[in-house]
Design a protein around this motif. Sequence first.
Motif, PDB file in Angstrom:
ATOM      1  N   ALA A  93       0.824  -1.210   0.000  1.00 62.71           N
ATOM      2  CA  ALA A  93       0.000   0.000   0.000  1.00 62.71           C
ATOM      3  C   ALA A  93       0.854   1.254   0.000  1.00 62.71           C
ATOM      4  O   ALA A  93       0.464   2.287  -0.565  1.00 62.71           O
ATOM      5  CB  ALA A  93      -0.925  -0.015   1.216  1.00 62.71           C
ATOM      6  N   GLN A  94       2.030   1.201   0.617  1.00 64.36           N
ATOM      7  CA  GLN A  94       2.912   2.368   0.609  1.00 64.36           C
ATOM      8  C   GLN A  94       3.405   2.713  -0.791  1.00 64.36           C
ATOM      9  O   GLN A  94       3.720   3.871  -1.065  1.00 64.36           O
ATOM     10  CB  GLN A  94       4.099   2.115   1.535  1.00 64.36           C
ATOM     11  N   CYS A  95       3.469   1.721  -1.677  1.00 66.63           N
ATOM     12  CA  CYS A  95       3.921   1.982  -3.053  1.00 66.63           C
ATOM     13  C   CYS A  95       2.891   2.797  -3.836  1.00 66.63           C
ATOM     14  O   CYS A  95       3.239   3.430  -4.852  1.00 66.63           O
ATOM     15  CB  CYS A  95       4.191   0.661  -3.777  1.00 66.63           C
ATOM     16  N   PHE A  96       1.616   2.789  -3.386  1.00 70.54           N
ATOM     17  CA  PHE A  96       0.562   3.496  -4.111  1.00 70.54           C
ATOM     18  C   PHE A  96       0.005   4.655  -3.286  1.00 70.54           C
ATOM     19  O   PHE A  96      -1.153   5.044  -3.441  1.00 70.54           O
ATOM     20  CB  PHE A  96      -0.568   2.518  -4.462  1.00 70.54           C
ATOM     21  N   ALA A  97       0.813   5.170  -2.383  1.00 69.31           N
ATOM     22  CA  ALA A  97       0.372   6.306  -1.586  1.00 69.31           C
ATOM     23  C   ALA A  97       0.112   7.507  -2.488  1.00 69.31           C
ATOM     24  O   ALA A  97       0.913   7.820  -3.374  1.00 69.31           O
ATOM     25  CB  ALA A  97       1.425   6.650  -0.525  1.00 69.31           C
ATOM     26  N   ARG A 124       4.083   3.784 -12.606  1.00 66.25           N
ATOM     27  CA  ARG A 124       5.276   4.581 -12.828  1.00 66.25           C
ATOM     28  C   ARG A 124       6.500   3.747 -12.466  1.00 66.25           C
ATOM     29  O   ARG A 124       6.398   2.696 -11.842  1.00 66.25           O
ATOM     30  CB  ARG A 124       5.221   5.853 -11.983  1.00 66.25           C
ATOM     31  N   ARG A 125       7.658   4.237 -12.870  1.00 70.05           N
ATOM     32  CA  ARG A 125       8.886   3.482 -12.625  1.00 70.05           C
ATOM     33  C   ARG A 125       9.135   3.307 -11.129  1.00 70.05           C
ATOM     34  O   ARG A 125       9.534   2.229 -10.684  1.00 70.05           O
ATOM     35  CB  ARG A 125      10.059   4.199 -13.287  1.00 70.05           C
ATOM     36  N   GLU A 126       8.885   4.359 -10.343  1.00 70.27           N
ATOM     37  CA  GLU A 126       9.117   4.258  -8.907  1.00 70.27           C
ATOM     38  C   GLU A 126       8.163   3.239  -8.273  1.00 70.27           C
ATOM     39  O   GLU A 126       8.550   2.455  -7.394  1.00 70.27           O
ATOM     40  CB  GLU A 126       8.930   5.620  -8.236  1.00 70.27           C
ATOM     41  N   CYS A 184       9.129  -0.252  -6.369  1.00 70.04           N
ATOM     42  CA  CYS A 184       8.671  -0.439  -4.999  1.00 70.04           C
ATOM     43  C   CYS A 184       7.912  -1.750  -4.850  1.00 70.04           C
ATOM     44  O   CYS A 184       8.098  -2.494  -3.876  1.00 70.04           O
ATOM     45  CB  CYS A 184       7.798   0.754  -4.586  1.00 70.04           C
ATOM     46  N   VAL A 185       7.036  -2.073  -5.807  1.00 69.34           N
ATOM     47  CA  VAL A 185       6.269  -3.317  -5.745  1.00 69.34           C
ATOM     48  C   VAL A 185       7.194  -4.523  -5.831  1.00 69.34           C
ATOM     49  O   VAL A 185       7.025  -5.517  -5.102  1.00 69.34           O
ATOM     50  CB  VAL A 185       5.211  -3.344  -6.865  1.00 69.34           C
ATOM     51  N   VAL A 186       8.179  -4.483  -6.714  1.00 66.37           N
ATOM     52  CA  VAL A 186       9.103  -5.610  -6.857  1.00 66.37           C
ATOM     53  C   VAL A 186       9.901  -5.816  -5.571  1.00 66.37           C
ATOM     54  O   VAL A 186      10.103  -6.950  -5.125  1.00 66.37           O
ATOM     55  CB  VAL A 186      10.040  -5.374  -8.059  1.00 66.37           C
TER      56      VAL A 186
END
Length: 215
Positions: free
Chosen positions: A139-143, A179-181, A185-187
């Motif tokens: 969830a932090q990756c999609f803040a 997005r790239r970030e 983050c997900v990986v």
Amino acid sequence: MNPRELRKAMRQRRSELRKSLRLAGKQARERMEQLPEIRRARARRRLRRALGVALLVLLASFVRCECEQPAPAEVPKVEAKGEVEIKEERPAQPPPRRQPLLARVEPHDRASYQGPERASPDWIDEFRLQVAARSPRLAQCFAGSDRPGSLRWTASVNPRSGAVSDHELEPVGAGAGLRREQHECVVRALSSPPYKLTAPQGEALPQRVSLVIEF
């Protein structure tokens, strides 16, 4: 198993498949040669070839006989009162052209080679639970996202070591792309730390697993 050993195993598997394909093609050609239509067509072709060779030998014997005739004795020259008709020799007839091999094979229904469906591995439920436990980190990756969405995550999972690799992230539905970030983050969230799976000792090769992650 490291990537080098995995590539070596895949090359060996590909070599075995090629050998089996060549063997199947050879067996199919052997079965084709045993068909009565193919045998009759080849017999007709051999007969036509033998007739052509016999015709050539016969023509060659005629030419040889004409060459071996003794030269005619000299005769006194006599003036011809009229025009002498000169007969042209006809050229030797060429042998018959080789006809193409024709054979008709009756159609047959193709057999079904559908194998049994492969059952899911025993550790897949443990893997799903551990992926769901990483929801706070994901969830932090999609803040800051203004609307929810979902992703299809596909990766190779080593059941013995718990490591994942070859990640593929695909948005599901009408959601925008990552997005790239966000992708990095997900990986990271899905890769570290490795998963703890109670896999059988025989399962050493990575297996491809696909899950849908909602955010």
